[in-house]
Scaffold this motif. Sequence first.
Motif, PDB file in Angstrom:
ATOM      1  N   GLY A  14       0.787  -1.288  -0.143  1.00 57.09           N
ATOM      2  CA  GLY A  14       0.108  -0.093   0.000  1.00 57.09           C
ATOM      3  C   GLY A  14       1.038   1.322   0.165  1.00 57.09           C
ATOM      4  N   LEU A  26      -0.873   0.322  -8.173  1.00 57.31           N
ATOM      5  CA  LEU A  26       0.026  -0.052  -6.939  1.00 57.31           C
ATOM      6  C   LEU A  26      -0.246  -1.558  -7.041  1.00 57.31           C
ATOM      7  CD1 LEU A  26      -1.160   2.328  -3.864  1.00 57.31           C
ATOM      8  CD2 LEU A  26       1.163   1.601  -4.977  1.00 57.31           C
ATOM      9  N   LEU A  38      -0.646  -4.713  -4.679  1.00 54.66           N
ATOM     10  CA  LEU A  38      -0.651  -5.333  -2.957  1.00 54.66           C
ATOM     11  C   LEU A  38      -0.340  -6.755  -3.278  1.00 54.66           C
ATOM     12  CD1 LEU A  38      -4.151  -3.716  -1.958  1.00 54.66           C
ATOM     13  CD2 LEU A  38      -1.902  -2.598  -2.251  1.00 54.66           C
ATOM     14  N   ARG A  51     -12.039  -4.002   1.115  1.00 57.21           N
ATOM     15  CA  ARG A  51     -11.465  -2.669   1.281  1.00 57.21           C
ATOM     16  C   ARG A  51     -12.579  -1.843   2.209  1.00 57.21           C
ATOM     17  NH1 ARG A  51     -11.543   0.214  -4.598  1.00 57.21           N
ATOM     18  NH2 ARG A  51     -13.936   0.582  -4.957  1.00 57.21           N
ATOM     19  N   THR A  88      -9.306   4.934  -2.700  1.00 54.95           N
ATOM     20  CA  THR A  88      -8.608   5.310  -1.174  1.00 54.95           C
ATOM     21  C   THR A  88      -9.567   4.404  -0.105  1.00 54.95           C
ATOM     22  OG1 THR A  88      -7.998   7.352  -1.854  1.00 54.95           O
ATOM     23  CG2 THR A  88      -8.251   6.908   0.647  1.00 54.95           C
ATOM     24  N   TYR A 108      -6.908  -1.922   2.614  1.00 54.34           N
ATOM     25  CA  TYR A 108      -7.310  -2.962   1.821  1.00 54.34           C
ATOM     26  C   TYR A 108      -6.911  -4.357   2.669  1.00 54.34           C
ATOM     27  CZ  TYR A 108      -8.340  -0.526  -2.433  1.00 54.34           C
ATOM     28  OH  TYR A 108      -8.964  -0.009  -3.394  1.00 54.34           O
ATOM     29  N   VAL A 110      -4.232   2.167   1.253  1.00 56.48           N
ATOM     30  CA  VAL A 110      -3.993   2.711  -0.110  1.00 56.48           C
ATOM     31  C   VAL A 110      -4.576   4.321  -0.267  1.00 56.48           C
ATOM     32  CG1 VAL A 110      -4.654   2.560  -2.497  1.00 56.48           C
ATOM     33  CG2 VAL A 110      -3.950   0.618  -1.134  1.00 56.48           C
TER      34      VAL A 110
END
Length: 119
Positions: free
Chosen positions: A8, A17, A19, A41, A94, A97, A115
Motif C-alpha cells: 500500500g 499499485l 498489493l 477494502r 482510497t 485493503y 491505499v
Amino acid sequence: VHLVESGGGLVQPGGSLRLSCAASGVPSKLTFSNFAMNWYRQAPGKEREWVAGITGDGRITKYADSVKGRFTISRANAKNTLTLQMNSLKSEDTAVYYCYAKWVTHEYWGQGTQVTVSS
C-alpha cells in the motif's frame, strides 16, 4: 493462518499499485490452494466491501463492478501469496485493503494495508 498484506501507499489518480498478501501457518493437512482468497477494502466512514475473489486453483476470478477492468487478482500457490494489481486508480479507491482467506467454515483476515489515491 496468518495473512500479511503489503504494497500500500500514496499514489496519484491514474497511477498503479500492486498489493501482496503473504500467508503462513497453513495447517499441515492443508495447502494454500485449499483456500479461496479475496480482497476487501474499507474506506473511512464506510462499511467493508468486497473487491475481488479467486478460487483455490486460480482458474476463476470475480470482481466488484467498481474495479472491473482496472484491478487484477492473482495467486501463486507455490509461494503462498495473493496479489492485487490496481491500475487507473481513482480517489474513491482510497481505503484500507484487506486479504481474506476461507476454507469451509474457517475464515482469516489480514491486518490491512492503506491505499491513498490523491494528487
